[in-house]
Design an enzyme around this catalytic site. Structure first.
Site, PDB file in Angstrom:
ATOM      1  N   HIS A  16     -47.773 -11.802  25.022  1.00 13.94           N
ATOM      2  CA  HIS A  16     -46.808 -12.812  25.491  1.00 13.94           C
ATOM      3  C   HIS A  16     -46.123 -12.167  26.708  1.00 13.94           C
ATOM      4  O   HIS A  16     -44.977 -11.707  26.637  1.00 13.94           O
ATOM      5  CB  HIS A  16     -45.814 -13.107  24.370  1.00 13.94           C
ATOM      6  CG  HIS A  16     -44.923 -14.296  24.603  1.00 13.94           C
ATOM      7  ND1 HIS A  16     -44.835 -14.965  25.803  1.00 13.94           N
ATOM      8  CD2 HIS A  16     -44.071 -14.939  23.749  1.00 13.94           C
ATOM      9  CE1 HIS A  16     -43.972 -15.959  25.688  1.00 13.94           C
ATOM     10  NE2 HIS A  16     -43.495 -15.969  24.454  1.00 13.94           N
ATOM     11  N   LYS A  49     -58.945 -36.095  18.885  1.00 11.40           N
ATOM     12  CA  LYS A  49     -60.272 -36.748  18.826  1.00 11.40           C
ATOM     13  C   LYS A  49     -61.385 -35.714  18.924  1.00 11.40           C
ATOM     14  O   LYS A  49     -62.549 -36.064  19.097  1.00 11.40           O
ATOM     15  CB  LYS A  49     -60.397 -37.753  19.978  1.00 11.40           C
ATOM     16  CG  LYS A  49     -59.351 -38.845  19.978  1.00 11.40           C
ATOM     17  CD  LYS A  49     -59.505 -39.694  21.252  1.00 11.40           C
ATOM     18  CE  LYS A  49     -58.251 -40.473  21.540  1.00 11.40           C
ATOM     19  NZ  LYS A  49     -58.208 -40.957  22.929  1.00 11.40           N
ATOM     20  N   ARG A  73     -50.259 -21.943  25.998  1.00 15.66           N
ATOM     21  CA  ARG A  73     -49.963 -21.254  24.726  1.00 15.66           C
ATOM     22  C   ARG A  73     -50.975 -21.747  23.713  1.00 15.66           C
ATOM     23  O   ARG A  73     -51.217 -22.943  23.584  1.00 15.66           O
ATOM     24  CB  ARG A  73     -48.551 -21.558  24.236  1.00 15.66           C
ATOM     25  CG  ARG A  73     -48.329 -21.069  22.807  1.00 15.66           C
ATOM     26  CD  ARG A  73     -46.909 -21.134  22.354  1.00 15.66           C
ATOM     27  NE  ARG A  73     -46.116 -20.100  22.988  1.00 15.66           N
ATOM     28  CZ  ARG A  73     -44.865 -19.804  22.627  1.00 15.66           C
ATOM     29  NH1 ARG A  73     -44.299 -20.471  21.627  1.00 15.66           N
ATOM     30  NH2 ARG A  73     -44.188 -18.869  23.238  1.00 15.66           N
ATOM     31  N   ARG A 130     -38.130 -22.074  23.696  1.00 20.61           N
ATOM     32  CA  ARG A 130     -37.704 -21.302  24.861  1.00 20.61           C
ATOM     33  C   ARG A 130     -38.752 -21.266  25.975  1.00 20.61           C
ATOM     34  O   ARG A 130     -38.436 -21.522  27.145  1.00 20.61           O
ATOM     35  CB  ARG A 130     -37.390 -19.856  24.435  1.00 20.61           C
ATOM     36  CG  ARG A 130     -36.052 -19.680  23.757  1.00 20.61           C
ATOM     37  CD  ARG A 130     -36.144 -18.586  22.708  1.00 20.61           C
ATOM     38  NE  ARG A 130     -36.939 -19.097  21.609  1.00 20.61           N
ATOM     39  CZ  ARG A 130     -36.405 -19.746  20.562  1.00 20.61           C
ATOM     40  NH1 ARG A 130     -35.116 -19.837  20.456  1.00 20.61           N
ATOM     41  NH2 ARG A 130     -37.180 -20.268  19.616  1.00 20.61           N
ATOM     42  N   THR A 131     -39.993 -20.946  25.629  1.00 22.30           N
ATOM     43  CA  THR A 131     -40.995 -20.701  26.672  1.00 22.30           C
ATOM     44  C   THR A 131     -41.333 -21.999  27.414  1.00 22.30           C
ATOM     45  O   THR A 131     -41.340 -22.045  28.646  1.00 22.30           O
ATOM     46  CB  THR A 131     -42.260 -20.082  26.047  1.00 22.30           C
ATOM     47  OG1 THR A 131     -41.867 -19.002  25.210  1.00 22.30           O
ATOM     48  CG2 THR A 131     -43.205 -19.575  27.112  1.00 22.30           C
TER      49      THR A 131
HETATM   50  N1   CP Z   1     -39.778 -16.321  22.331  1.00 18.67           N
HETATM   51  C1   CP Z   1     -40.548 -17.431  22.313  1.00 18.67           C
HETATM   52  O1   CP Z   1     -41.725 -17.404  22.684  1.00 18.67           O
HETATM   53  O2   CP Z   1     -39.916 -18.554  21.844  1.00 18.67           O
HETATM   54  P1   CP Z   1     -40.584 -19.984  21.719  1.00 18.67           P
HETATM   55  O3   CP Z   1     -41.646 -19.898  20.662  1.00 18.67           O
HETATM   56  O4   CP Z   1     -39.468 -20.922  21.350  1.00 18.67           O
HETATM   57  O5   CP Z   1     -41.202 -20.326  23.046  1.00 18.67           O
END
Ligand code: CP
Length: 320
Positions: free
Chosen positions: A136, A86, A108, A58-59
């Site tokens: 998040h 590496k 992320r 999603r993100t």
């Molecule tokens: N909710 C969320 O962060 O989903 P993803 O891990 O798929 O990005």
């Protein structure tokens, strides 16, 4: 108000006006997704790099769609095919990417604080797309937008966040955002999955699902984050599902008829949510996913706009 920050790292550091600006901007940009031609020139000439060291559906996808709908060039960095294999460090990777002049880096990472580390070192904007069990922020913003769209307001609502609170960056960002906007939050789960001193975050704590979901406006179910857990925190998945899995029977026995069911995804079907609940009439899970694009458009628009202002360029409108 105008957005002043170079980065979006946490909800904790934002004030209520900043959170509201982000949600309002997302609400106004959401309409782009309903057009036949889903593209506006707002971020033409800007470059967004998605730097994802952990899996995401999603993100990552919604940041890419958001950037493309705003006409930015979007580059997806995949850890598995990069020089990380590496031995290159996060900071060296980011500095080399910055040398290629991106305007915003979306990161992320499994380590709490990774986004802040990059933000201190890079001149471009940095967005935290999830750092370990820390925060998040864009997930909390899309959750708040979804609740506001459905309920018409946020202040005074009561939300139960249920499941693996201890390992959840989604829970932490939502708790900060909801408390700042005048909402009541109950966190619920087995004692091993509730962080010590949770009450210091201004939340109520429950260790019984049926009590936690009674009379709340929203139930946010969380995924068991087995990749961040040490062994022995739950007796077994089967036992967890029996006591903490939300089924239609439990919902009908204890929850209000106008309750919203949320989940950030990915859903462990049959563990924290039964398929009938995940796909049923109370669920707004796919609305959350749709609002992810609107929120990420807002974040990219505001960050890139704030940087243009710092560069001495005149602030432009949405360019819609
Ligand atoms: N909710 C969320 O962060 O989903 P993803 O891990 O798929 O990005």
């Amino acid at each position: 108000m105008a957005w002043k920050r170079k980065d979006l790292l946490t909800i904790r550091e934002l004030d209520p006006a900043e959170i509201t600006l982000l949600i309002d901007t997302a609400a106004s940009l959401r309409e782009i997704g309903t057009r036949e031609i889903k593209k506006v020139p707002t971020l033409r000439g800007k470059t967004i790099v998605n730097l994802f060291y952990e899996p995401s559906t999603r993100t990552r996808t919604s940041f890419e769609i958001a950037g493309k709908w705003l006409s930015a060039d979007v580059v997806n960095f995949s850890a598995s095919t990069s020089s990380i294999g590496k031995g290159e460090t996060l900071l060296d990777t980011a500095r080399n990417i910055e040398a290629m002049s991106p305007d915003v880096v979306v990161v992320r990472h499994s380590s709490s604080g990774a986004a802040e580390l990059l933000a201190r070192s890079l001149k471009c904007g940095v967005v935290n797309a999830g750092d370990g069990a820390h925060e998040h922020p864009t997930q909390a913003l899309l959750d708040l937008l979804t609740i506001r769209e459905r309920k018409g307001h946020l202040e005074g609502l009561h939300v139960a966040i249920v499941g693996d609170i201890a390992h959840s960056r989604v829970a932490r960002s939502n708790i900060y955002g909801m408390r700042k906007l005048g909402m009541t939050v109950t966190v619920a789960g087995p004692p091993t999955l509730i962080p010590p001193h949770a009450q210091e975050l201004g939340v109520k704590v429950s260790h019984r699902l049926e009590d936690a979901i009674r009379d709340v406006d929203v139930i946010m179910m969380l995924r068991l984050q087995q990749e961040r857990m040490s062994a022995g925190l739950i007796p077994s998945l089967r036992e967890y599902a029996r006591y903490w899995g939300l089924t239609l029977d439990k919902l009908h026995a204890s929850a209000r008829s106008d309750v919203l069911i949320m989940h950030p995804g990915p859903v462990n079907r049959g563990i924290e949510l039964s398929p009938e609940v995940a796909d049923g009439p109370y669920s707004v899970i796919l609305e959350q996913a749709a609002n992810g694009v609107a929120v990420r458009m807002a974040v990219l628009f505001l960050l890139a706009g704030a940087m243009a202002s710092q560069d001495g360029q005149a602030e432009r409108g949405h360019g819609l």
